[in-house]
Design an enzyme around this catalytic site. Sequence first.
Site, PDB file in Angstrom:
ATOM      1  N   HIS A   1       0.966  -1.057   0.125  1.00  0.00           N
ATOM      2  CA  HIS A   1      -0.085  -0.014  -0.097  1.00  0.00           C
ATOM      3  C   HIS A   1       0.940   1.186  -0.057  1.00  0.00           C
ATOM      4  O   HIS A   1       1.002   1.752   0.967  1.00  0.00           O
ATOM      5  CB  HIS A   1      -0.872   0.182   1.150  1.00  0.00           C
ATOM      6  N   PHE A   2       1.600   1.408  -1.021  1.00  0.00           N
ATOM      7  CA  PHE A   2       2.285   2.898  -1.311  1.00  0.00           C
ATOM      8  C   PHE A   2       0.869   3.891  -1.276  1.00  0.00           C
ATOM      9  O   PHE A   2      -0.011   3.353  -1.718  1.00  0.00           O
ATOM     10  CB  PHE A   2       3.031   2.889  -2.568  1.00  0.00           C
ATOM     11  N   ARG A   3       1.120   5.193  -1.061  1.00  0.00           N
ATOM     12  CA  ARG A   3      -0.032   5.989  -0.625  1.00  0.00           C
ATOM     13  C   ARG A   3      -0.341   7.015  -1.859  1.00  0.00           C
ATOM     14  O   ARG A   3      -1.016   7.762  -1.642  1.00  0.00           O
ATOM     15  CB  ARG A   3       0.104   6.565   0.506  1.00  0.00           C
TER      16      ARG A   3
ATOM     17  N   LYS B   1      -8.737  -6.198  -5.988  1.00  0.00           N
ATOM     18  CA  LYS B   1      -8.655  -6.387  -4.748  1.00  0.00           C
ATOM     19  C   LYS B   1     -10.133  -6.350  -4.090  1.00  0.00           C
ATOM     20  O   LYS B   1     -10.751  -5.416  -4.570  1.00  0.00           O
ATOM     21  CB  LYS B   1      -7.766  -5.539  -4.251  1.00  0.00           C
TER      22      LYS B   1
ATOM     23  N   ASP C   1       2.177  -6.890   2.949  1.00  0.00           N
ATOM     24  CA  ASP C   1       1.123  -5.805   3.189  1.00  0.00           C
ATOM     25  C   ASP C   1       1.782  -4.658   3.714  1.00  0.00           C
ATOM     26  O   ASP C   1       1.172  -4.151   4.947  1.00  0.00           O
ATOM     27  CB  ASP C   1       0.327  -6.689   4.239  1.00  0.00           C
TER      28      ASP C   1
ATOM     29  N   HIS D   1      -9.240  -9.773   0.642  1.00  0.00           N
ATOM     30  CA  HIS D   1      -9.072  -9.595   1.891  1.00  0.00           C
ATOM     31  C   HIS D   1     -10.433 -10.295   2.754  1.00  0.00           C
ATOM     32  O   HIS D   1     -11.322  -9.762   2.648  1.00  0.00           O
ATOM     33  CB  HIS D   1      -9.144  -7.950   2.197  1.00  0.00           C
TER      34      HIS D   1
END
Length: 408
Positions: free
Chosen positions: A52-54, A135, A294, A167
């Site tokens: 999860h780069f933002r 996802k 993650d 998830h």
Amino acid sequence: MRILLKNTSNLGDVEITDGIITSIGEDRNECEEEIDCTDQIIWPGLIDSHVHFRTPGQEYKEDWITGSEAALAGGITSVVDMPNNLEPILKNSQLDEKREIIDKQTKIEFKLALGVTDDSMADFQQAEENADAIKLFMGASTGNMCVSKSVNLEKIFRNTTKPLMIHAEDESIIRKNEQSFKEEQEPEVHSAIRGREAAIVAVSQALSLAKEFNREIYLCHVSTKEEIELVKEARAAGIIVHVEVTPHHLFLNKNAYQELGNYVKVNPPLRLEADNDALWDALKNGVISVVGSDHAPHTAEEKERNYWEAPAGIPGIELLFPLLLTAVNEGKISLNDVKRCCIENPAKIFGFNKKIEVGKSADIVVFDPVKEWVIKKHDLKTKCGWTPFEEYRMQGKVTFTYKHIKDN
Ligand code: DOR
Ligand code: ZN
């Protein structure tokens, strides 16, 4: 520019000229840059299948410059980035815009997962083709992207042709528990609110949908021994299910709350020591397909807030490989397990080309399999600047990572 990796223990001399591998295993000399790789191993750069780069929207937590640097420091040259950005990535135009921004910053190869919610099904059908993966949150996590209507779940399972990353935590169980524990303030309540039954119920549901629609699935971050058992049964029944585990679910458990509080608040939450053991066994026995970090950076300031306000997520990309090398040295797993779960399997699942060949763009990591060192947060490249593994004594270290990105 020529770089010579001199005397790697598995391939001998490896020569890189202007980003392209120009010779392997031939004695070469006189390079502008020569790196002594005696007793070091060279592999293709590792893949982190879950980050999860933002970008876009929360670059104060991480951007693709710091994220890429953290990846390279950890021997990783390819990632799959998740869609729960500040504004979730649910449509074609958002995927395109995100790709364009990342292209300008990245030093590593990336693929992008598309998100989907109960309200974005029309967009999803249009954008799916343009995505590298999907996802699916069966329970909302950071970003509130959730599909809870069965009719939508069925549509996704029936129609998706891309890797379907799930998830799996059951939304209704989590919401109910939140009510029961709403007066609690201690971080460890997180493991009760998102209790193991939430994961077990959602994984069972995902596996039965996979069976019904004959759909290959990818279960993100399994955290309990029961999920491992469900996966084994499903595979015996012919379901194709890829299983990911994170370093924090392997190395940490509920005992960590005492020292680290909300810093180890993560979804799914930390479990029991018996679960760590079951996950290590599953990794060693080939049940686990992928180790993904993650990587979910949040600032220290955010993590210092009270339990209900602190965001969930742990940074991990930079230490994933060294932690696994340390486990190899401790005899928990083999080097081959690491290669299988961080290169071979994710390459197959997501379509990365990970070969070290003459004529191909260089994509490599050189590592010392036994070097001892200690983790210090001030050495980290991730923008968030902290790790739950501070002061861990490690054995196995990345020496050099090189990724040639065309057009850069
Ligand atoms: O703990 C988590 N943090 N789990 C997720 O599913 C999302 C992630 C994030 O983006 O911060
Ligand atoms: Zn995630």
